[in-house]
Design a protein around this motif. Structure first.
Motif, PDB file in Angstrom:
ATOM      1  N   GLY A  61       0.804  -1.217   0.000  1.00  0.00           N
ATOM      2  CA  GLY A  61       0.000   0.000   0.000  1.00  0.00           C
ATOM      3  C   GLY A  61       0.836   1.265   0.000  1.00  0.00           C
ATOM      4  N   ASP A  62       0.330   2.285  -0.670  1.00  0.00           N
ATOM      5  CA  ASP A  62       0.989   3.582  -0.711  1.00  0.00           C
ATOM      6  C   ASP A  62      -0.087   4.652  -0.625  1.00  0.00           C
ATOM      7  N   THR A  63      -0.064   5.431   0.424  1.00  0.00           N
ATOM      8  CA  THR A  63      -1.079   6.451   0.658  1.00  0.00           C
ATOM      9  C   THR A  63      -1.137   7.477  -0.456  1.00  0.00           C
ATOM     10  N   PHE A  64      -0.022   7.776  -1.076  1.00  0.00           N
ATOM     11  CA  PHE A  64       0.043   8.868  -2.042  1.00  0.00           C
ATOM     12  C   PHE A  64      -0.024   8.403  -3.492  1.00  0.00           C
ATOM     13  N   LEU A  65      -0.423   7.165  -3.705  1.00  0.00           N
ATOM     14  CA  LEU A  65      -0.611   6.644  -5.052  1.00  0.00           C
ATOM     15  C   LEU A  65      -1.760   7.396  -5.719  1.00  0.00           C
ATOM     16  N   PRO A  66      -1.552   7.925  -6.923  1.00  0.00           N
ATOM     17  CA  PRO A  66      -2.625   8.686  -7.564  1.00  0.00           C
ATOM     18  C   PRO A  66      -3.712   7.796  -8.159  1.00  0.00           C
ATOM     19  N   LEU A  67      -4.916   8.269  -8.038  1.00  0.00           N
ATOM     20  CA  LEU A  67      -6.067   7.689  -8.710  1.00  0.00           C
ATOM     21  C   LEU A  67      -6.173   8.409 -10.046  1.00  0.00           C
ATOM     22  N   VAL A  68      -6.199   7.664 -11.138  1.00  0.00           N
ATOM     23  CA  VAL A  68      -6.242   8.255 -12.476  1.00  0.00           C
ATOM     24  C   VAL A  68      -7.670   8.151 -13.000  1.00  0.00           C
ATOM     25  N   LEU A  69      -8.276   9.310 -13.219  1.00  0.00           N
ATOM     26  CA  LEU A  69      -9.618   9.372 -13.792  1.00  0.00           C
ATOM     27  C   LEU A  69      -9.468   9.887 -15.212  1.00  0.00           C
ATOM     28  N   GLY A  70     -10.064   9.219 -16.164  1.00  0.00           N
ATOM     29  CA  GLY A  70      -9.886   9.665 -17.525  1.00  0.00           C
ATOM     30  C   GLY A  70     -11.004   9.246 -18.443  1.00  0.00           C
ATOM     31  N   HIS A  71     -11.047   9.909 -19.576  1.00  0.00           N
ATOM     32  CA  HIS A  71     -11.930   9.485 -20.658  1.00  0.00           C
ATOM     33  C   HIS A  71     -11.261   9.799 -21.987  1.00  0.00           C
ATOM     34  N   VAL A  72     -11.701   9.069 -22.998  1.00  0.00           N
ATOM     35  CA  VAL A  72     -11.090   9.148 -24.317  1.00  0.00           C
ATOM     36  C   VAL A  72     -12.128   9.631 -25.316  1.00  0.00           C
ATOM     37  N   ALA A  91      -7.088   9.128   1.514  1.00  0.00           N
ATOM     38  CA  ALA A  91      -5.873   9.920   1.694  1.00  0.00           C
ATOM     39  C   ALA A  91      -6.211  11.404   1.785  1.00  0.00           C
ATOM     40  N   ILE A  92      -7.176  11.846   0.978  1.00  0.00           N
ATOM     41  CA  ILE A  92      -7.619  13.249   1.042  1.00  0.00           C
ATOM     42  C   ILE A  92      -8.193  13.555   2.418  1.00  0.00           C
ATOM     43  N   PHE A  93      -8.991  12.622   2.948  1.00  0.00           N
ATOM     44  CA  PHE A  93      -9.585  12.826   4.271  1.00  0.00           C
ATOM     45  C   PHE A  93      -8.513  13.004   5.337  1.00  0.00           C
ATOM     46  N   PHE A  94      -7.533  12.105   5.373  1.00  0.00           N
ATOM     47  CA  PHE A  94      -6.512  12.196   6.412  1.00  0.00           C
ATOM     48  C   PHE A  94      -5.601  13.408   6.239  1.00  0.00           C
ATOM     49  N   ALA A  96      -6.522  16.285   4.881  1.00  0.00           N
ATOM     50  CA  ALA A  96      -7.343  17.433   5.295  1.00  0.00           C
ATOM     51  C   ALA A  96      -7.526  17.449   6.810  1.00  0.00           C
ATOM     52  N   PHE A  97      -7.766  16.287   7.394  1.00  0.00           N
ATOM     53  CA  PHE A  97      -7.976  16.198   8.846  1.00  0.00           C
ATOM     54  C   PHE A  97      -6.761  16.721   9.603  1.00  0.00           C
ATOM     55  N   TRP A  98      -5.579  16.208   9.277  1.00  0.00           N
ATOM     56  CA  TRP A  98      -4.387  16.630  10.018  1.00  0.00           C
ATOM     57  C   TRP A  98      -4.001  18.066   9.709  1.00  0.00           C
ATOM     58  N   SER A  99      -4.270  18.516   8.511  1.00  0.00           N
ATOM     59  CA  SER A  99      -4.008  19.927   8.189  1.00  0.00           C
ATOM     60  C   SER A  99      -4.909  20.828   9.022  1.00  0.00           C
ATOM     61  N   LEU A 100      -6.189  20.480   9.119  1.00  0.00           N
ATOM     62  CA  LEU A 100      -7.129  21.280   9.918  1.00  0.00           C
ATOM     63  C   LEU A 100      -6.791  21.238  11.402  1.00  0.00           C
ATOM     64  N   VAL A 101      -6.418  20.072  11.906  1.00  0.00           N
ATOM     65  CA  VAL A 101      -6.046  19.962  13.327  1.00  0.00           C
ATOM     66  C   VAL A 101      -4.836  20.844  13.619  1.00  0.00           C
TER      67      VAL A 101
END
Length: 158
Positions: A61-72, A91-94, A96-101
């Protein structure tokens, strides 16, 4: 949040691009150990006629692995591929959570407690947290882009 988008022009037709993606993409099934040994699979996710949602296949597992959304989109001389790279929702949740804290503690120490030393530490940690997220996301982004470009025979310009 860490994010990257790009548009690629390919000489391959839409069915060829989607065919290449379908051939090297598998839906994730962590309970089936047999799917891990298949070295022809480069991406996890789903590919359909309207678009795709994939991520690079990794062994751990890698927290910072990108999710690729695309269309052709089909063109007379090939296709146009629209890509968006972003973090997975967890990953976005965590992030954002730690940044806000940390920013909340910064505000408390600067505003209420008037303790600028602790406020500075919290602000520094918030910046470091976000900076490391950007660094690791961009590192994983390069690896994912290289595999995708090689798959569709696109020349990477750096």
């Amino acid at each position: 949040m860490p994010y990257h988008s790009e548009t690629l022009v390919s000489a391959l037709s839409k069915p060829e691009v989607l065919g290449h993606l379908i051939r090297v993409t598998a839906e994730v099934n962590y309970l089936d150990v047999r799917t891990r040994g298949d070295h022809t699979i480069l991406f996890n996710g789903m590919v359909g006629q309207k678009g795709f949602r994939i991520s690079r296949k990794v062994d751990k597992g890698d927290t910072f692995l990108p999710l690729v959304l695309g269309h052709v989109e089909e063109t007379p001389r090939g296709s146009i591929i629209f890509l968006k790279y972003r973090l997975f929702p967890g990953a976005i949740f965590f992030l954002a959570f730690w940044s806000l804290v940390l920013l909340s503690f910064t505000g408390y120490y600067f505003g209420v407690d008037q303790n600028y030393f602790y406020g500075g530490i919290c602000l520094l940690l918030a910046i470091l947290n976000y900076g490391l997220a950007l660094y690791f996301f961009n590192r994983q982004l390069k690896a994912s882009r290289a595999i995708f470009y090689k798959l569709i025979n696109f020349q990477l310009k750096d």
